[in-house]
Design a protein around this motif. Structure first.
Motif, short mmCIF file in Angstrom:
data_model
loop_
_atom_site.label_atom_id
_atom_site.label_comp_id
_atom_site.label_asym_id
_atom_site.label_seq_id
_atom_site.Cartn_x
_atom_site.Cartn_y
_atom_site.Cartn_z
N LEU A 15 51.03 26.37 47.28
CA LEU A 15 50.65 26.95 45.82
C LEU A 15 50.36 28.24 46.09
N GLU A 16 49.41 28.75 46.90
CA GLU A 16 48.97 30.09 46.98
C GLU A 16 50.25 31.03 47.40
N CYS A 17 51.14 30.39 48.08
CA CYS A 17 52.34 30.99 48.59
C CYS A 17 53.29 31.39 47.35
N LEU A 18 53.37 30.31 46.65
CA LEU A 18 54.02 30.45 45.33
C LEU A 18 53.66 31.49 44.47
N HIS A 19 52.25 31.36 43.98
CA HIS A 19 51.78 32.10 42.97
C HIS A 19 50.79 33.15 43.21
N HIS A 20 50.33 33.16 44.34
CA HIS A 20 49.25 34.30 44.90
C HIS A 20 48.14 34.43 43.92
N THR A 21 47.42 33.27 43.43
CA THR A 21 46.50 33.28 42.53
C THR A 21 45.08 33.80 43.35
N LYS A 22 44.86 33.42 44.61
CA LYS A 22 43.77 33.72 45.03
C LYS A 22 43.72 35.09 45.46
N GLU A 23 45.23 35.59 45.91
CA GLU A 23 45.19 37.00 46.33
C GLU A 23 44.92 37.95 45.15
N ILE A 24 45.61 37.60 44.07
CA ILE A 24 45.24 38.47 42.95
C ILE A 24 43.86 38.47 42.48
N GLU A 25 43.23 37.36 42.49
CA GLU A 25 41.77 37.22 42.03
C GLU A 25 41.03 38.29 43.04
N ARG A 26 41.47 38.42 44.49
CA ARG A 26 40.55 38.99 45.30
C ARG A 26 40.77 40.38 45.02
N ALA A 27 42.02 40.80 44.87
CA ALA A 27 42.50 42.20 44.35
C ALA A 27 41.73 42.60 43.29
N LYS A 28 41.45 41.82 42.21
CA LYS A 28 40.73 42.05 41.00
C LYS A 28 39.51 42.43 41.31
N GLU A 29 38.56 41.60 42.21
CA GLU A 29 37.44 41.86 42.64
C GLU A 29 37.06 43.06 43.31
N LEU A 30 38.26 43.26 44.07
CA LEU A 30 37.96 44.52 45.16
C LEU A 30 37.99 45.64 44.14
N LYS A 31 39.05 45.67 43.24
CA LYS A 31 39.16 46.83 42.20
C LYS A 31 37.84 47.06 41.55
N ALA A 32 37.37 45.94 40.95
CA ALA A 32 36.03 46.05 40.08
C ALA A 32 35.08 46.70 40.96
N GLU A 33 34.69 46.35 42.15
CA GLU A 33 33.60 46.82 43.05
C GLU A 33 33.99 48.24 43.33
N PHE A 34 35.08 48.82 43.53
CA PHE A 34 35.55 50.11 43.82
C PHE A 34 35.13 50.94 42.69
N ILE A 35 35.48 50.50 41.47
CA ILE A 35 35.23 51.33 40.08
C ILE A 35 33.76 51.29 40.03
N ARG A 36 32.89 50.35 40.23
CA ARG A 36 31.52 50.32 40.00
C ARG A 36 31.04 51.17 41.04
N GLN A 37 31.33 51.42 42.35
CA GLN A 37 30.77 52.26 43.27
C GLN A 37 31.02 53.54 43.06
N ASN A 38 32.00 53.87 42.42
CA ASN A 38 32.65 54.98 42.16
C ASN A 38 31.75 55.76 40.99
N GLU A 39 31.69 54.86 40.04
CA GLU A 39 30.66 55.16 38.89
C GLU A 39 29.38 55.51 39.20
N HIS A 40 28.90 54.70 40.32
CA HIS A 40 27.50 54.82 40.81
C HIS A 40 27.43 56.15 41.39
N LYS A 41 28.38 56.48 42.44
CA LYS A 41 28.28 57.70 42.82
C LYS A 41 28.27 58.97 42.06
#
Length: 95
Positions: free
Chosen positions: A42-68
């Protein structure tokens, strides 16, 4: 999707996962033992975990840049108030 043919011919990208799941399902009496191969397929078909992880990484990146940016602005204001005033280039009225 489980036919084995990809969209442009040849073997599909998830066919190996489907074969692993199908083999597990055919050999077991309790289908719950095949949860891991099913999740992989199912992960191969829909990439749900991959998409969720990418969203988490993007949010953390934005948070760190706002803090800096916030910290660097604070430091710039402190430096501007302290250094420029001590040199005597600007006179700040505290009234």
């Amino acid at each position: 999707m489980a036919s084995g043919f990809g969209i442009h011919g040849g073997v599909g990208r998830c066919f190996a996962f489907w074969q692993e799941f199908s083999k597990c399902y055919a050999q077991t009496d309790t289908p719950s033992k095949c949860r891991a191969p099913a999740e992989d397929y199912l992960e191969c078909l829909h990439h749900t975990k991959e998409i969720e992880r990418a969203k988490e990484l993007k949010a953390e990146f934005i948070r760190q840049n706002e803090h800096k940016a916030h910290e660097s602005r604070k430091l710039a204001e402190i430096a501007a108030d302290g250094i420029i005033n001590t040199v005597g280039l600007l006179r700040r009225d505290d009234s």
